[in-house]
Design a protein around this motif. Structure first.
Motif, PDB file in Angstrom:
ATOM      1  N   LYS A 177       0.828  -1.205   0.000  1.00 35.42           N
ATOM      2  CA  LYS A 177       0.000   0.000   0.000  1.00 35.42           C
ATOM      3  C   LYS A 177       0.863   1.256   0.000  1.00 35.42           C
ATOM      4  O   LYS A 177       0.523   2.252  -0.636  1.00 35.42           O
ATOM      5  N   LEU A 178       2.010   1.222   0.684  1.00 34.86           N
ATOM      6  CA  LEU A 178       2.916   2.375   0.664  1.00 34.86           C
ATOM      7  C   LEU A 178       3.543   2.557  -0.718  1.00 34.86           C
ATOM      8  O   LEU A 178       3.689   3.681  -1.196  1.00 34.86           O
ATOM      9  N   ILE A 179       3.897   1.450  -1.362  1.00 32.81           N
ATOM     10  CA  ILE A 179       4.452   1.526  -2.714  1.00 32.81           C
ATOM     11  C   ILE A 179       3.391   2.029  -3.687  1.00 32.81           C
ATOM     12  O   ILE A 179       3.658   2.894  -4.539  1.00 32.81           O
ATOM     13  N   GLY A 180       2.170   1.528  -3.571  1.00 32.91           N
ATOM     14  CA  GLY A 180       1.081   1.983  -4.433  1.00 32.91           C
ATOM     15  C   GLY A 180       0.746   3.443  -4.216  1.00 32.91           C
ATOM     16  O   GLY A 180       0.469   4.182  -5.167  1.00 32.91           O
ATOM     17  N   THR A 181       0.780   3.877  -2.957  1.00 35.45           N
ATOM     18  CA  THR A 181       0.526   5.276  -2.639  1.00 35.45           C
ATOM     19  C   THR A 181       1.582   6.169  -3.265  1.00 35.45           C
ATOM     20  O   THR A 181       1.269   7.220  -3.827  1.00 35.45           O
ATOM     21  N   THR A 182       2.838   5.755  -3.193  1.00 34.90           N
ATOM     22  CA  THR A 182       3.913   6.549  -3.770  1.00 34.90           C
ATOM     23  C   THR A 182       3.781   6.623  -5.293  1.00 34.90           C
ATOM     24  O   THR A 182       3.955   7.697  -5.884  1.00 34.90           O
ATOM     25  N   GLY A 183       3.445   5.510  -5.936  1.00 31.93           N
ATOM     26  CA  GLY A 183       3.261   5.519  -7.386  1.00 31.93           C
ATOM     27  C   GLY A 183       2.108   6.412  -7.807  1.00 31.93           C
ATOM     28  O   GLY A 183       2.222   7.195  -8.765  1.00 31.93           O
ATOM     29  N   LEU A 184       0.976   6.312  -7.113  1.00 32.71           N
ATOM     30  CA  LEU A 184      -0.166   7.167  -7.416  1.00 32.71           C
ATOM     31  C   LEU A 184       0.170   8.633  -7.194  1.00 32.71           C
ATOM     32  O   LEU A 184      -0.205   9.504  -7.988  1.00 32.71           O
ATOM     33  N   THR A 185       0.912   8.918  -6.138  1.00 30.38           N
ATOM     34  CA  THR A 185       1.285  10.291  -5.835  1.00 30.38           C
ATOM     35  C   THR A 185       2.212  10.869  -6.898  1.00 30.38           C
ATOM     36  O   THR A 185       2.088  12.051  -7.255  1.00 30.38           O
ATOM     37  N   VAL A 186       3.134  10.087  -7.409  1.00 30.16           N
ATOM     38  CA  VAL A 186       4.028  10.570  -8.461  1.00 30.16           C
ATOM     39  C   VAL A 186       3.219  10.977  -9.689  1.00 30.16           C
ATOM     40  O   VAL A 186       3.471  12.028 -10.292  1.00 30.16           O
TER      41      VAL A 186
END
Length: 85
Positions: free
Chosen positions: A51-60
């Motif tokens: 979820k942290l990796i997905g959040t970072t990708g979405l945020t980018v």
């Protein structure tokens, strides 16, 4: 956008996206073994790393879109029909 403003916008978008992604795929533990330290309703497998990796990708992606809109003259209060007299 300066580097400080970009960092602040990134952190605000990341934090908002985190709260949007956290409930995805989370299933509560119906029994809640109290002896093991679990509570009824606590997630069985929260998968926080993904979820942290997905959040970072979405945020980018969201931040890149915001950067393009902010840096372009498409929406500007200095020029165009939105300009203040």
């Amino acid at each position: 956008m300066t580097w400080f403003t970009g960092t602040v916008v990134f952190l605000l978008v990341w934090w908002t996206a985190l709260f949007c992604i956290l409930p995805i795929g989370t299933r509560p533990d119906p029994d809640g073994d109290i002896e093991a330290g679990g509570w009824r309703g606590a997630p069985v497998a929260p998968n926080l790393g993904w979820k942290l990796i997905g959040t970072t990708g979405l945020t980018v992606v969201i931040w890149a879109i915001l950067y393009v809109v902010i840096e372009s003259d498409w929406l500007s209060f200095r020029t165009g029909f939105l300009a203040m007299p």
